[in-house]
Design an enzyme around this catalytic site. Sequence first.
Site, PDB file in Angstrom:
ATOM      1  N   GLY A 253     -16.855   0.827  21.541  1.00  0.00           N
ATOM      2  CA  GLY A 253     -18.188   0.356  21.185  1.00  0.00           C
ATOM      3  C   GLY A 253     -18.506  -1.097  21.438  1.00  0.00           C
ATOM      4  O   GLY A 253     -19.669  -1.501  21.348  1.00  0.00           O
ATOM      5  N   GLU A 295     -10.594   2.602  21.589  1.00  0.00           N
ATOM      6  CA  GLU A 295     -11.140   3.354  22.727  1.00  0.00           C
ATOM      7  C   GLU A 295     -12.257   2.588  23.436  1.00  0.00           C
ATOM      8  O   GLU A 295     -13.398   3.066  23.497  1.00  0.00           O
ATOM      9  CB  GLU A 295     -11.701   4.697  22.245  1.00  0.00           C
ATOM     10  CG  GLU A 295     -10.694   5.594  21.581  1.00  0.00           C
ATOM     11  CD  GLU A 295     -11.338   6.806  20.933  1.00  0.00           C
ATOM     12  OE1 GLU A 295     -10.658   7.835  20.818  1.00  0.00           O
ATOM     13  OE2 GLU A 295     -12.527   6.729  20.543  1.00  0.00           O
ATOM     14  N   GLY A 297     -14.638   1.485  26.310  1.00  0.00           N
ATOM     15  CA  GLY A 297     -15.050   2.014  27.613  1.00  0.00           C
ATOM     16  C   GLY A 297     -15.827   0.938  28.349  1.00  0.00           C
ATOM     17  O   GLY A 297     -15.333   0.268  29.261  1.00  0.00           O
ATOM     18  N   ARG A 298     -17.068   0.726  27.863  1.00  0.00           N
ATOM     19  CA  ARG A 298     -17.976  -0.223  28.509  1.00  0.00           C
ATOM     20  C   ARG A 298     -17.340  -1.606  28.679  1.00  0.00           C
ATOM     21  O   ARG A 298     -17.424  -2.203  29.745  1.00  0.00           O
ATOM     22  CB  ARG A 298     -19.233  -0.348  27.642  1.00  0.00           C
ATOM     23  CG  ARG A 298     -20.356  -1.123  28.293  1.00  0.00           C
ATOM     24  CD  ARG A 298     -21.476  -1.411  27.279  1.00  0.00           C
ATOM     25  NE  ARG A 298     -21.809  -0.310  26.431  1.00  0.00           N
ATOM     26  CZ  ARG A 298     -22.828   0.524  26.625  1.00  0.00           C
ATOM     27  NH1 ARG A 298     -23.609   0.373  27.669  1.00  0.00           N
ATOM     28  NH2 ARG A 298     -23.051   1.514  25.763  1.00  0.00           N
ATOM     29  N   ARG A 335     -29.748   4.385  32.909  1.00  0.00           N
ATOM     30  CA  ARG A 335     -29.794   3.660  31.637  1.00  0.00           C
ATOM     31  C   ARG A 335     -31.151   2.982  31.356  1.00  0.00           C
ATOM     32  O   ARG A 335     -31.634   3.042  30.231  1.00  0.00           O
ATOM     33  CB  ARG A 335     -28.643   2.657  31.534  1.00  0.00           C
ATOM     34  CG  ARG A 335     -27.260   3.333  31.630  1.00  0.00           C
ATOM     35  CD  ARG A 335     -26.114   2.431  31.213  1.00  0.00           C
ATOM     36  NE  ARG A 335     -26.126   2.163  29.798  1.00  0.00           N
ATOM     37  CZ  ARG A 335     -26.570   1.076  29.238  1.00  0.00           C
ATOM     38  NH1 ARG A 335     -27.024   0.077  29.992  1.00  0.00           N
ATOM     39  NH2 ARG A 335     -26.584   0.926  27.938  1.00  0.00           N
ATOM     40  N   TYR A 339     -32.563   4.327  27.972  1.00  0.00           N
ATOM     41  CA  TYR A 339     -32.408   3.462  26.789  1.00  0.00           C
ATOM     42  C   TYR A 339     -33.189   2.150  26.909  1.00  0.00           C
ATOM     43  O   TYR A 339     -32.909   1.198  26.188  1.00  0.00           O
ATOM     44  CB  TYR A 339     -30.936   3.057  26.589  1.00  0.00           C
ATOM     45  CG  TYR A 339     -29.910   4.128  26.766  1.00  0.00           C
ATOM     46  CD1 TYR A 339     -29.846   5.204  25.882  1.00  0.00           C
ATOM     47  CD2 TYR A 339     -28.973   4.059  27.796  1.00  0.00           C
ATOM     48  CE1 TYR A 339     -28.867   6.183  26.027  1.00  0.00           C
ATOM     49  CE2 TYR A 339     -27.999   5.033  27.945  1.00  0.00           C
ATOM     50  CZ  TYR A 339     -27.961   6.084  27.061  1.00  0.00           C
ATOM     51  OH  TYR A 339     -26.994   7.047  27.218  1.00  0.00           O
ATOM     52  N   CYS A 366     -39.205  10.221  42.072  1.00  0.00           N
ATOM     53  CA  CYS A 366     -40.596  10.577  41.824  1.00  0.00           C
ATOM     54  C   CYS A 366     -40.868  10.641  40.341  1.00  0.00           C
ATOM     55  O   CYS A 366     -40.978  11.715  39.755  1.00  0.00           O
ATOM     56  CB  CYS A 366     -40.909  11.905  42.488  1.00  0.00           C
ATOM     57  SG  CYS A 366     -40.715  11.747  44.246  1.00  0.00           S
ATOM     58  N   GLU A 367     -40.905   9.501  39.724  1.00  0.00           N
ATOM     59  CA  GLU A 367     -41.150   9.416  38.301  1.00  0.00           C
ATOM     60  C   GLU A 367     -41.572   7.978  37.983  1.00  0.00           C
ATOM     61  O   GLU A 367     -40.875   7.037  38.375  1.00  0.00           O
ATOM     62  CB  GLU A 367     -39.858   9.767  37.571  1.00  0.00           C
ATOM     63  CG  GLU A 367     -40.143  10.305  36.216  1.00  0.00           C
ATOM     64  CD  GLU A 367     -39.026  11.153  35.640  1.00  0.00           C
ATOM     65  OE1 GLU A 367     -38.628  12.156  36.257  1.00  0.00           O
ATOM     66  OE2 GLU A 367     -38.581  10.787  34.559  1.00  0.00           O
ATOM     67  N   TYR A 395     -21.200   3.762  32.582  1.00  0.00           N
ATOM     68  CA  TYR A 395     -22.309   4.683  32.340  1.00  0.00           C
ATOM     69  C   TYR A 395     -23.380   4.636  33.435  1.00  0.00           C
ATOM     70  O   TYR A 395     -24.560   4.823  33.159  1.00  0.00           O
ATOM     71  CB  TYR A 395     -22.941   4.422  30.952  1.00  0.00           C
ATOM     72  CG  TYR A 395     -21.923   4.508  29.829  1.00  0.00           C
ATOM     73  CD1 TYR A 395     -21.342   5.734  29.506  1.00  0.00           C
ATOM     74  CD2 TYR A 395     -21.511   3.392  29.117  1.00  0.00           C
ATOM     75  CE1 TYR A 395     -20.382   5.826  28.498  1.00  0.00           C
ATOM     76  CE2 TYR A 395     -20.553   3.476  28.111  1.00  0.00           C
ATOM     77  CZ  TYR A 395     -20.002   4.697  27.811  1.00  0.00           C
ATOM     78  OH  TYR A 395     -19.055   4.786  26.824  1.00  0.00           O
TER      79      TYR A 395
HETATM   80  N1  LLP Z   1     -14.879   6.616  21.667  1.00  0.00           N
HETATM   81  C1  LLP Z   1     -15.778   7.562  21.346  1.00  0.00           C
HETATM   82  C2  LLP Z   1     -15.417   8.615  20.409  1.00  0.00           C
HETATM   83  C3  LLP Z   1     -17.057   7.513  21.927  1.00  0.00           C
HETATM   84  O1  LLP Z   1     -17.942   8.442  21.615  1.00  0.00           O
HETATM   85  C4  LLP Z   1     -17.382   6.478  22.844  1.00  0.00           C
HETATM   86  C5  LLP Z   1     -18.684   6.397  23.471  1.00  0.00           C
HETATM   87  C6  LLP Z   1     -16.394   5.521  23.147  1.00  0.00           C
HETATM   88  C7  LLP Z   1     -15.152   5.618  22.532  1.00  0.00           C
HETATM   89  C8  LLP Z   1     -16.618   4.398  24.110  1.00  0.00           C
HETATM   90  O2  LLP Z   1     -17.628   3.538  23.720  1.00  0.00           O
HETATM   91  P1  LLP Z   1     -17.877   2.171  24.546  1.00  0.00           P
HETATM   92  O3  LLP Z   1     -16.689   1.279  24.307  1.00  0.00           O
HETATM   93  O4  LLP Z   1     -18.024   2.516  25.967  1.00  0.00           O
HETATM   94  O5  LLP Z   1     -19.126   1.641  23.949  1.00  0.00           O
HETATM   95  N2  LLP Z   1     -24.276   6.513  27.645  1.00  0.00           N
HETATM   96  C9  LLP Z   1     -24.433   5.426  26.697  1.00  0.00           C
HETATM   97  C10 LLP Z   1     -23.169   5.174  25.916  1.00  0.00           C
HETATM   98  C11 LLP Z   1     -22.692   6.392  25.159  1.00  0.00           C
HETATM   99  C12 LLP Z   1     -21.391   6.136  24.468  1.00  0.00           C
HETATM  100  C13 LLP Z   1     -20.869   7.397  23.876  1.00  0.00           C
HETATM  101  N3  LLP Z   1     -19.608   7.260  23.249  1.00  0.00           N
HETATM  102  C14 LLP Z   1     -24.882   4.176  27.440  1.00  0.00           C
HETATM  103  O6  LLP Z   1     -25.058   4.236  28.652  1.00  0.00           O
HETATM  104  O7  LLP Z   1     -25.099   3.130  26.829  1.00  0.00           O
END
Ligand code: LLP
Length: 444
Positions: A253, A295, A297-298, A335, A339, A366-367, A395
């Site tokens: 997150g 965990e 990701g981003r 995105r 969002y 086309c949007e 993402y």
């Molecule tokens: N762990 C779990 C259980 C999650 O559901 C997620 C993200 C992460 C880790 C990784 O989160 P991060 O570190 O990437 O924030 N599509 C959206 C983001 C959806 C995230 C869903 N879960 C966007 O483009 O902002």
Amino acid sequence: MTTSTNQFQKPITANINTKGNIEIGSCDLVDLADEFGTPLYIIDEKTVRSICNDYKKAFEKYPKTNIMYASKALCTSAISALLNDEGIGFDTVSSGEIYTVYKAGVNMQKVLFNGNNKSFDELNLAIDLGVGRISVDNFYELALLNTIAQSKNKTVDILLRITPGIECHTHEYIQTGHLDSKFGFDLSQIDEAVELILNEYTNLKLHGLHAHIGSQIFETSIYADEIDILCKEIARLDEKFNLKLDEINIGGGLGVKYTDQDVPPSTYEIGELIINKLNNSIKKYNIDEPTLFLEPGRSIISMAGATIYTIGSSKQVPKGRKYVSIDGGMADNPRPSLYQAQYYAQIANKKETQETEKVTIGGRYCESGDILINEIELPILNEGDILCVYNTGAYNYSMSSNYNRVSKPAMVLVNDGRAEIIVKRETLDDIVRNDIIPDRLAAK
Ligand code: LLP
């Protein structure tokens, strides 16, 4: 990771070269556009490695830390191999992600399987491939997983995904830890789940608790609250059930800096806060040091990514905005339309010092909502110029589609002047690959 005072983050190797063009990984973006076409996703290897290194250093003081990259941010075979090379584990959420990391040669013990509606086939695959932990989300899944494990005569190592009831200030669609969420067991349901595991679901071995609050988070206090709740629950379950849980997973997150309004803490700040809070909670609740899973990701992959596009048509609305269109948009980066996400961009082949104008970057789809960047000041644009949008590693490709039957872009990994294709550009044949015309409709 940098929390620069610049307006945005870009790959650490992004520079202006002697030709006056932007380069990333010592690859001139204009040359990349010529060689590989546009749109093109670019991932800078040095940035990925340096962020992984920051994460490892930031958590050095708590050696029982496991960093599990959230594959959903960007999952390809080469990205999995690269992160595996960095010693990072993987959080996966589908058989597709599990299979990708498996094929990339990842030790499956370092893989975790999450999700609120894992299918029978997905759970089967996870067990067969030896995924290290399955984070069970609900009562239905507990029963299903136990049945599958029983049929294979195996014991499956699990965590329980819980909803800690914490709200974070991010886009509503990417909050997950609040009470009325589709993810995880409510705090009031944990005891029932634990009783079932201890008494009935004997093919499941519970190791700990898992939570995830949301995504693109800047408030560090949220992690402190989350850790407190997880440790308190571990102590409570020990007292009530004499159950020794020794793992907590605090999810991902951590936000990134898409714009100057975004002020994420650095990896080091967040590392220090998490470790201090964890040590305090360990003392406060008198529990053994748990293994800590993260965990991200981003925050691992976003900044390493950039996308280049070619400028095409433009239009000045009389007394309105000037629209400049690119050869991509909402299908390669959904995105902004999903969002209202904001991005910064530069022109790869023009100096910032040239005369500028305010333009709105429109996508090719086309949007009307397909606007990639609303009003940005850029050097005066001409057809054929190369636009570089930053912070697109997370993402973007992972949420891309074939809307309007447009082929998905290629992706290159750049480093030290070398650009290697890691995802091929889709061809027109790829577009029709899975289509079938019933015989009776075939052209005569
Ligand atoms: N762990 C779990 C259980 C999650 O559901 C997620 C993200 C992460 C880790 C990784 O989160 P991060 O570190 O990437 O924030 N599509 C959206 C983001 C959806 C995230 C869903 N879960 C966007 O483009 O902002």
